[in-house]
Design an enzyme around this catalytic site. Structure first.
Site, PDB file in Angstrom:
ATOM      1  N   GLY A 590       0.819  -1.196   0.000  1.00 15.71           N
ATOM      2  CA  GLY A 590       0.000   0.000   0.000  1.00 15.71           C
ATOM      3  C   GLY A 590       0.857   1.251   0.000  1.00 15.71           C
ATOM      4  N   GLY A 592       0.382   5.385   0.846  1.00 15.85           N
ATOM      5  CA  GLY A 592      -0.488   6.407   1.383  1.00 15.85           C
ATOM      6  C   GLY A 592       0.096   7.795   1.218  1.00 15.85           C
ATOM      7  N   SER A 593      -0.548   8.738   1.861  1.00 16.26           N
ATOM      8  CA  SER A 593      -0.111  10.131   1.749  1.00 16.26           C
ATOM      9  C   SER A 593       1.226  10.362   2.436  1.00 16.26           C
ATOM     10  CB  SER A 593      -1.167  11.057   2.360  1.00 16.26           C
ATOM     11  OG  SER A 593      -2.406  10.887   1.709  1.00 16.26           O
ATOM     12  N   GLY A 595       3.627   7.768   3.282  1.00 17.77           N
ATOM     13  CA  GLY A 595       4.642   6.727   3.209  1.00 17.77           C
ATOM     14  C   GLY A 595       4.108   5.444   2.599  1.00 17.77           C
ATOM     15  N   VAL A 597       3.304   1.058   2.973  1.00 18.29           N
ATOM     16  CA  VAL A 597       2.946  -0.051   3.863  1.00 18.29           C
ATOM     17  C   VAL A 597       3.563  -1.313   3.279  1.00 18.29           C
ATOM     18  CG1 VAL A 597       1.093  -1.356   4.938  1.00 18.29           C
ATOM     19  CG2 VAL A 597       0.790   1.085   4.506  1.00 18.29           C
ATOM     20  N   LYS A 612       3.735   0.025   8.484  1.00 20.88           N
ATOM     21  CA  LYS A 612       3.506   1.345   7.892  1.00 20.88           C
ATOM     22  C   LYS A 612       4.682   2.242   8.234  1.00 20.88           C
ATOM     23  CE  LYS A 612       0.184   5.183   7.764  1.00 20.88           C
ATOM     24  NZ  LYS A 612      -1.113   5.688   8.267  1.00 20.88           N
ATOM     25  N   ASP A 718     -11.384  10.087   7.556  1.00 18.92           N
ATOM     26  CA  ASP A 718     -10.909   9.675   6.230  1.00 18.92           C
ATOM     27  C   ASP A 718     -11.408   8.277   5.882  1.00 18.92           C
ATOM     28  OD1 ASP A 718      -9.623  10.010   3.829  1.00 18.92           O
ATOM     29  OD2 ASP A 718      -7.673   9.346   4.555  1.00 18.92           O
TER      30      ASP A 718
END
Length: 795
Positions: A590, A592-593, A595, A597, A612, A718
């Site tokens: 994954g 994300g905004s 960093g 995962v 993460k 979110d």
């Protein structure tokens, strides 16, 4: 005095001598007439008697002729008919070729061989000729090939050979010569092949070799050369073979090596002191067949584009410092980190030999290696590899040697691997952390010479027989078969260091297994066992039908609160680095905004986790880390992602490092199920109506817990499909609390100036400066429901 004209002769002498002079003039003219009128008679006589005499001198210097080759060198035959001699005939006869290689001759090469003025090829390879190389070869101005490979010649390479302007090939390898590489070799402008391997040369490689415009084959390996490879060598654009192995050379290979030498097919630089990275430009020399870089001091990684070398048959880079180094530490967004062994190697369809041993490779063995169907030998020992042995290696049906020893591999030994009947030389899996039993299929490796599974954690019984119906000595045999194959050779088996292994034939040397189980098996009759098994299976089937419904209904009414003794622990940066295979890009699950995962594996307890890692260079990343820690430290619910550990430390470069460790969700995110992508390895996944409904209920339970049952109400802020993760049972877990907000009990609201959400899911009032509230999450939940049941994105 001119004898060609009788009148002139007469005019020069007085009349008293005319009669005598006239007689001799007549005799001379008659002789010339006979010579010119009968050329066929004199053509049978050699035009150059020196050729025959030179060969006889050569014969006299041969002291040993075990194959009796010289028996044909007799006076009854013309020398052009002698064995190993070739001539060209016309008006005159000339000796042009001597091919006497591989005859086990012993003796010396005489200086008289220089009298063969028309000699073009001299082939005396693979004999035992001693003495020095005749300097008189310089008189053989037509020489194009001098092949003296594999003899016992001594002395230096004679400088007189520098005058042989037509010389094209000069193989002098494997002799007892000495001295330095002569710079005058650069004057041999016609030279295309120079082989001076293993002849005790010293000094440096002269830059003059770079002046030979058509040189395509340069072999100067196995000497005592020092220094660097002169840059002039890289000007030899026709070079297809460069061999400098087994010297004391140092320096680096030029980054643009593949561009400078585009025709290079064979590169041998093993056993030297070369440093620096492997040039990425090697892929530009697209006709590479063999690359030997072993036993140097190369660092960095293997070029990711090595998979484009479609003709490559041998690739061996063992004995270096390749793999994860300080320069390969954590990297973000601008360039994903790479694993230390590129998966592109699996594209080398013609690869027969792969040597990656004794390096610093980490990560997992790429499953793409199963595509190497032509692979014969594979060496990967003495690295820091993790994970399971890929079952895909069972596709390598021509594999004869496999060495994966001295790594950190775990899991069981794949049956696909030990079913490779092509394994005939060695299977070495020693000094890893393999578990489980030794597959019974290993007994079918009847041609295997060596099996080493020592120093692992294997357990169970090695059977003395193979059960079932199998081919045996050309027949189909049912029942119990003796263990054959590798177990017949006790000296070729090593299984020490596996304390839980037992049984097997006496040659193996293991202790006998406890006999209690076998006695009990005899005691229980089939009439008792079969009914019990049937009843038990029926009960289990009923439980499997009703238990999930009861469990889900009961679990949804139960909220799991955090107890004081159930706090998450801290882990170190080194532990996370090892668990994620050096933050390998293949483990990214994954983005994300703030960093990436990663999927991780803790060797200590065998637990699979999601890590993460925050990119602290991104503005707001540290604040997101603190917010998520604060939000998750006092909440616990079956529909919230479970945090297992945290890390707030520094990496090996001294930079700040922050990460959170969560429970791993095997089925990914709801986003991947609602909008699946088709690729080469995975089929698109779909959700039925019941599954969608259950996921929607799970998310509702999570929001209800956050809004109404926490000590301080929490607004997620979110909520979207990518933040809803699914476990093995397709139970939904809400994740990513990086921008969550605690709501004061008295006002139940907080300012939203710094709130960030995802476009399409964030409540409209937040964009107009409204306050954060639980109603914002409810709005996002409504958008989520619409997306789940319509299959369309909100944007």
């Amino acid at each position: 005095m001119r004898l060609g004209n009788g009148l002139d002769c007469i005019a020069q002498f007085p009349p008293s001598e005319w009669s005598s002079r006239l007689f001799w003039s007549f005799l001379l003219h008659a002789t010339l007439f006979l010579c010119l009128s009968q050329p066929s008679r004199f053509a049978t006589v050699p035009a150059d008697e020196t050729d025959r005499l030179a060969l006889l001198a050569f014969e006299d210097r041969i002291t040993k002729d075990p194959l009796n080759v010289m028996s044909s060198w007799n006076h009854s035959l013309h020398f052009c008919e002698w064995r190993g001699i070739t001539c060209i005939s016309g008006n005159l006869t000339f000796l042009t070729v001597i091919t006497l290689g591989d005859n086990s001759f012993r003796g010396e090469i005489p200086q008289e061989i220089g009298r063969l003025f028309r000699l073009r090829l001299l082939d005396l390879r693979s004999n035992s000729f001693g003495g020095e190389i005749p300097s008189n070869l310089t008189y053989c101005s037509d020489l194009q090939v001098i092949d003296l490979n594999v003899n016992e010649l001594v002395g230096e390479i004679p400088v007189q050979l520098s005058s042989l302007s037509k010389l094209r090939q000069l193989p002098l390898s494997v002799n007892h010569l000495f001295g330095r590489i002569p710079p005058w070799l650069g004057n041999l402008s016609s030279l295309t092949r120079l082989s001076i391997r293993r002849i005790n040369l010293q000094g440096t490689i002269p830059a003059d070799l770079g002046r030979i415009p058509n040189l395509g084959f340069l072999q100067i390996a196995e000497n005592n050369l020092s220094g660097t490879i002169p840059s002039a060598i890289y000007n030899l654009s026709e070079l297809f073979m460069l061999s400098v192995s087994a010297n004391q050379l140092h320096g680096t290979l030029p980054p643009d090596l593949g561009l400078l030498l585009p025709n290079l097919q064979y590169l041998y630089v093993s056993i030297n002191w070369f440093t620096g990275p492997i040039p990425v430009s090697l892929a530009n020399a697209s006709f590479f067949q063999e690359i030997y870089l072993t036993n140097n001091d190369f660092t960095g990684g293997v070029p990711m584009n090595v998979g484009t070398l479609r003709y490559l048959r041998i690739f061996t880079i063992g004995g270096n410092r390749l793999g994860t180094g300080e320069e390969d530490e954590l990297k973000f967004i601008d360039s994903l980190p790479n694993c230390t062994i590129p998966i592109s190697i699996g594209k080398l369809q013609k690869l027969q030999f792969l040597g990656l041993s004794v390096n610093r490779f980490s990560g997992r063995i790429p499953s793409s290696f199963g595509n190497l169907t032509e692979l014969n030998e594979f060496y990967l020992q003495e690295n820091s590899l993790l994970g399971n042995i890929p079952p895909s290696l069972g596709n390598c049906q021509k594999l004869t040697v496999l060495n994966l020893s001295q790594n950190n591999l775990n899991g069981t030994i794949p049956k696909q691997l030990v079913s490779l009947t092509s394994l005939s030389i060695s299977l070495n899996l020693a000094r890893n952390s393999l578990i489980g039993s030794l597959p019974v299929e290993v007994g079918s490796l009847k041609n295997l010479e060596e099996l080493d599974v020592s120093e692992n954690k294997l357990s169970g019984e090695i059977p003395e027989t193979l059960s079932g119906s199998r081919a045996w000595n050309g027949c189909t045999w049912k029942g119990q078969l003796p263990v054959q194959g590798v177990f017949e050779n006790a000296s070729g088996i090593s299984i020490i260091g596996n304390s839980k292994l037992c049984g097997g034939i006496p040659k193996v040397g293991l202790p006998k297994c406890l006999v209690l189980r076998s006695k009990l098996r005899r005691f229980l009759s089939l009439k008792v066992i079969i009914p019990v098994i049937i009843v038990a299976m029926c009960l289990i089937s009923l439980l499997l039908c009703f238990a999930p419904l009861l469990w889900r209904r009961k679990s949804r009414q139960k909220h799991l609160q955090t107890s004081s003794e159930d706090q998450y622990k801290n882990v170190s940066y080194a532990e996370l680095l090892k668990a994620t295979d050096g933050f390998c890009s293949h483990n990214v699950i994954g983005i994300g905004s703030y960093g990436f995962v990663y999927k991780g594996y803790f060797v200590s307890d065998g637990q699979i986790v999601a890590v993460k890692v925050l990119n602290l260079q991104q503005q707001g990343a540290s604040r997101s880390f603190l917010a998520e820690c604060e939000a998750l430290r006092n909440v616990r619910h079956r529909n919230l992602v479970k945090i297992l550990a945290s890390c707030s430390s520094i990496d090996f470069k001294g930079n700040d490092f922050k990460a959170l460790v969560f429970e791993y969700m095997p089925n990914g995110s709801l986003e991947e199920w609602l909008h699946p992508k088709v690729d080469e390895e995975h089929q698109p996944r779909t959700l039925n109506l019941i599954q969608r409904l259950n996921i929607a209920i799970d998310v509702a339970y999570a929001l209800d817990y956050l809004h109404h049952h926490c000590q301080t109400p929490i607004s997620h802020c979110d909520l979207k499909p990518s933040n809803v993760l699914l476990d093995n049972d397709m139970v939904a877990h809400v994740s990513d609390f990086g921008i969550a907000r605690f709501l004061c009990n008295s006002t139940n609201k907080t300012n939203s100036i710094a709130v960030k959400g995802s476009i399409g899911y964030v409540a409209p009032e937040y964009g107009m400066g409204g306050n954060v509230s639980t109603a914002g999450d409810v709005y996002s939940y409504g958008i989520l429901l619409l997306e789940m049941f319509t299959g369309k994105r909100p944007t």
